[in-house]
Design a protein around this motif. Structure first.
Motif, mmCIF file in Angstrom:
data_model
loop_
_atom_site.group_PDB
_atom_site.id
_atom_site.type_symbol
_atom_site.label_atom_id
_atom_site.label_comp_id
_atom_site.label_asym_id
_atom_site.label_seq_id
_atom_site.Cartn_x
_atom_site.Cartn_y
_atom_site.Cartn_z
ATOM 1 N N TRP A 185 0.865 -1.176 0.000
ATOM 2 C CA TRP A 185 0.000 0.000 0.000
ATOM 3 C C TRP A 185 0.901 1.225 0.000
ATOM 4 O O TRP A 185 1.783 1.358 0.861
ATOM 5 C CB TRP A 185 -0.899 0.014 1.231
ATOM 6 C CG TRP A 185 -1.889 -1.102 1.276
ATOM 7 C CD1 TRP A 185 -1.656 -2.392 1.624
ATOM 8 C CD2 TRP A 185 -3.279 -1.016 0.952
ATOM 9 N NE1 TRP A 185 -2.817 -3.124 1.536
ATOM 10 C CE2 TRP A 185 -3.825 -2.306 1.126
ATOM 11 C CE3 TRP A 185 -4.111 0.028 0.525
ATOM 12 C CZ2 TRP A 185 -5.175 -2.572 0.885
ATOM 13 C CZ3 TRP A 185 -5.447 -0.238 0.295
ATOM 14 C CH2 TRP A 185 -5.973 -1.534 0.472
ATOM 15 N N ARG A 242 -1.383 -1.441 -4.088
ATOM 16 C CA ARG A 242 -2.649 -0.875 -3.615
ATOM 17 C C ARG A 242 -2.418 0.599 -3.305
ATOM 18 O O ARG A 242 -1.383 0.969 -2.742
ATOM 19 C CB ARG A 242 -3.143 -1.597 -2.359
ATOM 20 C CG ARG A 242 -3.216 -3.119 -2.501
ATOM 21 C CD ARG A 242 -4.305 -3.576 -3.452
ATOM 22 N NE ARG A 242 -4.255 -5.020 -3.674
ATOM 23 C CZ ARG A 242 -4.895 -5.909 -2.912
ATOM 24 N NH1 ARG A 242 -5.601 -5.503 -1.852
ATOM 25 N NH2 ARG A 242 -4.795 -7.206 -3.180
ATOM 26 N N GLN A 298 -9.689 1.361 -2.725
ATOM 27 C CA GLN A 298 -8.524 1.076 -1.895
ATOM 28 C C GLN A 298 -8.325 2.159 -0.838
ATOM 29 O O GLN A 298 -7.902 1.873 0.292
ATOM 30 C CB GLN A 298 -7.292 0.907 -2.782
ATOM 31 C CG GLN A 298 -7.340 -0.381 -3.591
ATOM 32 C CD GLN A 298 -6.388 -0.403 -4.768
ATOM 33 O OE1 GLN A 298 -5.498 0.424 -4.872
ATOM 34 N NE2 GLN A 298 -6.582 -1.353 -5.668
#
Length: 230
Positions: free
Chosen positions: A13, A44, A167
């Motif tokens: 992420w 992400r 997300q």
């Protein structure tokens, strides 16, 4: 996590405009290449501008780049040297392109990661405005495993935008602590691994980041873990 292809995968992420995330990804990719270990990265979005309701300020990014690049000159980073008017005000189009590139018909996870790496290099090393559609596609055309034509068509349809927003909503939950946050099989989770740093004060009041230490050992440990499990 192991994909259907049998290649270990790490979920990351991050925001492309986050120097700490770009450092972590460089470290992980470099370790995998040095050891000739197969690795896929599932990107992400942790879109900082959506969390903060403003563009990520240059006066925050610049000192972070300086602190990291001074300790790790092999990154090839430098302060923005393009026109002030061309400084990226948003990373959302780049984040959307990385998500769109995950489509197997465009590049899959391999192509998506290749595009992510190229976009970060374009920003941190080459001072290119990765907010601009034409720049993103020009960078995509230089990626071996990305079909830039198919990516252009996908972006024209809005592919990638819904994924970035979904997300973002997930990242608002308690599990994702910031950019970067890495997850892998065996319960592995690490936020900004390897970096020991602190801000001397609020960057809005003249504070500066101090990188006290950086260890690359975490990348080898992660690779050992995921390849044992595969």
């Amino acid at each position: 996590m192991v994909t259907q292809s049998g290649i270990p995968t790490v979920t990351v992420w991050s925001d492309i405009g986050c120097p700490w995330a770009s450092l972590a990804l460089h470290t992980l990719r470099a370790a995998a290449r040095r050891r000739a270990l197969p690795l896929l990265i599932d990107h992400r979005a942790f879109p900082l501008e959506l969390f903060n309701g403003e563009p990520t300020p240059k006066f925050i990014v610049d000192p972070e780049v300086m602190a990291i690049a001074a300790r790790l000159p092999e990154l090839g980073w430098r302060l923005w040297n393009g026109p002030a008017s061309a400084y990226p005000v948003t990373t959302l189009p780049a984040l959307e392109a990385v998500q769109a590139a995950k489509d197997p018909a465009i590049g899959g996870l391999r192509g998506s990661d290749e595009l992510d790496e190229a976009l970060r290099r374009a920003f941190y090393a080459d001072s290119r405005c990765i907010s601009v559609h034409a720049v993103i596609l020009d960078i995509a055309r230089q990626c071996e495993h990305v079909d830039a034509g198919a990516l252009a068509e996908a972006l024209a349809r809005g592919t990638g935008r819904a994924e970035v927003y979904a997300q973002w909503r997930t990242a608002e939950g308690p599990d994702v602590q910031g950019s970067p946050h890495l997850f892998a099989g065996g319960g592995y989770a690490a936020h900004n691994p390897g970096a020991a740093f602190t801000w001397t004060g609020s960057p809005y009041e003249g504070g500066l980041p101090r990188l006290d230490d950086y260890s690359r050992a975490w990348a080898d440990e992660l690779l050992d873990t995921i390849h044992r499990e595969s």
